[in-house]
Design a protein around this motif. Sequence first.
Motif, short mmCIF file in Angstrom:
data_model
loop_
_atom_site.label_atom_id
_atom_site.label_comp_id
_atom_site.label_asym_id
_atom_site.label_seq_id
_atom_site.Cartn_x
_atom_site.Cartn_y
_atom_site.Cartn_z
N TYR A 141 130.88 16.12 -26.00
CA TYR A 141 130.40 15.10 -26.48
C TYR A 141 131.13 13.80 -26.36
O TYR A 141 132.33 13.88 -25.82
CB TYR A 141 130.80 15.59 -28.22
CG TYR A 141 130.80 14.28 -29.09
CD1 TYR A 141 129.56 13.63 -29.60
CD2 TYR A 141 132.12 13.77 -29.61
CE1 TYR A 141 129.68 12.72 -30.70
CE2 TYR A 141 131.91 12.84 -30.61
CZ TYR A 141 131.07 12.31 -31.06
OH TYR A 141 130.83 11.06 -32.04
N ASN A 480 126.08 19.34 -26.52
CA ASN A 480 125.56 17.92 -26.72
C ASN A 480 125.02 17.58 -25.43
O ASN A 480 124.73 16.02 -25.42
CB ASN A 480 126.55 17.09 -27.07
CG ASN A 480 126.93 17.42 -28.55
OD1 ASN A 480 126.80 16.51 -29.39
ND2 ASN A 480 127.71 18.53 -28.87
N LEU A 481 124.98 18.27 -24.18
CA LEU A 481 124.03 17.68 -22.95
C LEU A 481 122.90 18.62 -22.96
O LEU A 481 121.83 18.58 -22.16
CB LEU A 481 124.89 17.86 -21.87
CG LEU A 481 126.06 16.82 -21.79
CD1 LEU A 481 126.81 16.81 -20.30
CD2 LEU A 481 125.36 15.17 -22.13
N PRO A 483 119.12 19.48 -23.45
CA PRO A 483 118.12 18.61 -23.49
C PRO A 483 117.43 18.14 -24.79
O PRO A 483 116.60 17.12 -24.97
CB PRO A 483 116.95 18.94 -22.31
CG PRO A 483 117.40 20.45 -22.22
CD PRO A 483 118.72 20.41 -22.41
N GLY A 486 120.99 18.27 -27.59
CA GLY A 486 122.18 17.15 -27.38
C GLY A 486 121.60 15.93 -26.95
O GLY A 486 121.99 14.83 -27.83
N THR A 487 120.83 15.71 -25.80
CA THR A 487 120.50 14.43 -25.38
C THR A 487 119.14 14.01 -26.11
O THR A 487 118.95 12.74 -26.09
CB THR A 487 120.38 14.38 -23.94
OG1 THR A 487 119.20 15.37 -23.49
CG2 THR A 487 121.66 14.69 -23.10
N GLU A 489 116.12 14.30 -24.71
CA GLU A 489 115.43 13.79 -23.69
C GLU A 489 114.13 14.64 -23.84
O GLU A 489 112.83 13.97 -23.35
CB GLU A 489 115.97 13.80 -22.35
CG GLU A 489 116.29 15.27 -21.94
CD GLU A 489 117.40 15.06 -20.88
OE1 GLU A 489 116.72 15.58 -19.74
OE2 GLU A 489 118.49 14.60 -21.00
N SER A 496 118.60 10.42 -28.02
CA SER A 496 119.75 11.07 -28.74
C SER A 496 119.70 11.08 -30.21
O SER A 496 120.37 11.89 -30.81
CB SER A 496 121.08 10.44 -28.18
OG SER A 496 121.08 9.00 -28.75
#
Length: 601
Positions: A141, A480-481, A483, A486-487, A489, A496
Amino acid sequence: MSDVLKNSIKQQLKALFLLGCCLGGLPFFNLGVVATEDEVPTFFSICVLAPVTCNWRNVWSTLIVEQLPKIGIGIDVYDATGYVNIAPRVWNYPGPYPIPPYAEGGFDLLFFTWYWNLDWNPYGLFDSSSITPNGDNFYQYSNPKMDLAITKFISAPYFDDQLFWGGKIQQYLYEDLPQIALNYYSILIAHRANLEGWDPVLWVNDRCTMENWSIPGQSVFRYAVPDTFDNFYIYDRSYVCSNKFLAQIYPGLLYRRPSTGRHQFAPYLAKDYNTTDGLTYHFWLNPDVRWADGMPLNASDVVYSYEVLANVSSLQNWVWPHPLLTNLSITILSEYELEITLQTPSVCANNLFTLPLIPKHIWDSIPYADQFVQANNWAITQPNKIIGAGPYYLEEYDNNTNIIHLKQNEYFSSWNSITPHFTDIYFIFQNSQEVALNALAAGEIDMLDSEFFISIEQVPEGAAYTKVGTGYVTEIAFNNLHPILGTGEACPIAGSASAKHIRKAISYIAPREIYIAEVLEGKGEPGVTQCPPIASIYNTSLEPLPFDIERAKEEMRLSGFEYESSHPSYVIGYTLPVFLALLSLFGGTIIFLRKAKRRVE
């Protein structure tokens, strides 16, 4: 009542029953329009990682896995496993970084339980510089506002600043939801109903001295514990049942002020203290303070205690290391005046000054590595060596019956202005929950340790119980990364903000109140953020999210996921006909009973 009348009543009751059945059958000829719930589509699927080391947490992971499909989130893998398999996916991920989703060797979301005491510290967990592998921010994060707030918080020497920045940190967690707090845990302590003057939160956290405790008309207090006493050395915190009685013997320069909402720090063995820069702390000792053997407590005792603390922190049994112990210097200005200087300002400074002090004249000849064994030997052979400056000292330890007898320190009231209400305190081993509860019911015990894990129903009649919050917090930790989580995308509305809506949707499907009532039997509170309510900086302005599937779906819609509209369908309507049938049955019964009464009369 005659047989003729009895038969008449039976016949009329049958008639009324048939009338009710006929009227109640009218709904089968009455059509009403109501909405039916369509099947929820699966928008995407995730993998759930959950440790199997705690039954209460296992229930949570099972509940959430059952709820997720109701808002369109499918489950590819529900990996309930041990930490040996979890660690390489999360905080011990071997790289390359960042930590990927579960399908690629990392994680999507993880059920996890933290333990915090009165000093919740988010540093290393939510700041960008601590993202794994550089620290413990396995959430991955990152928020510049959070980074600033944490920097301000960890360097704030004054409580008002800590409260302000700590509140900001919780606000950002509440808004961004890098993790979802599910619940906080509580425990029950059973005790005499007329016990007064104690602070439950401090007691549970082993930070409470007993000089203010009282039971009207009673000078002796008896406390039951579920384990034997294996430690008499104050600088070893690994023996739970020993911590509370040792706290009565060995206080520190500062203490947590009891019976205040924030449990702020205040002078105890120190008469006063201050700092102007958060680096150098000036202490004035109370010249009237005496150890329990009558010897004065002075600055050399403080220096010696902190030297011991710094050296024994690396020993195997030590479980209470303090990060500042090896990064400070102490200058003695006079017999009762000294300065403690830190290398950098720290939010932990006041906590450092609560660490217990030991008398140099008793311990100075004992090598650091031998002090644990020596304390345990002295408890049996020379209990008068187990003394501090607290309200009580060790009078006797019976290692056959496992009973500890503490005696009131006669020198305590000469400097503290408080004379303890109890002259004698006994810590008594009870080998089972049943034995301890029976002793409480019989008046032989005044309080049971929380480690007996009693329920409300078990508290004896005439006794009382207190529900006390602990520092345990169960949460859902997000990658939090990821897809989607988290992001964002990979969301229909990429970004986000969409991921945040999904995390909030998951928070809405957590039945916190139901879980606490049914699983924990009321021993808990709904989670808000990772900071527990017992923490001194807890943000009371934030509220837990309710259990609400429709609001969860609305959050999913804000991420771009659309549910099919519900279509009306014809179903049987019961409301009015059933009401009429019941009304007819009720009215007919009243009329019949009135007639029957007149016949009897």
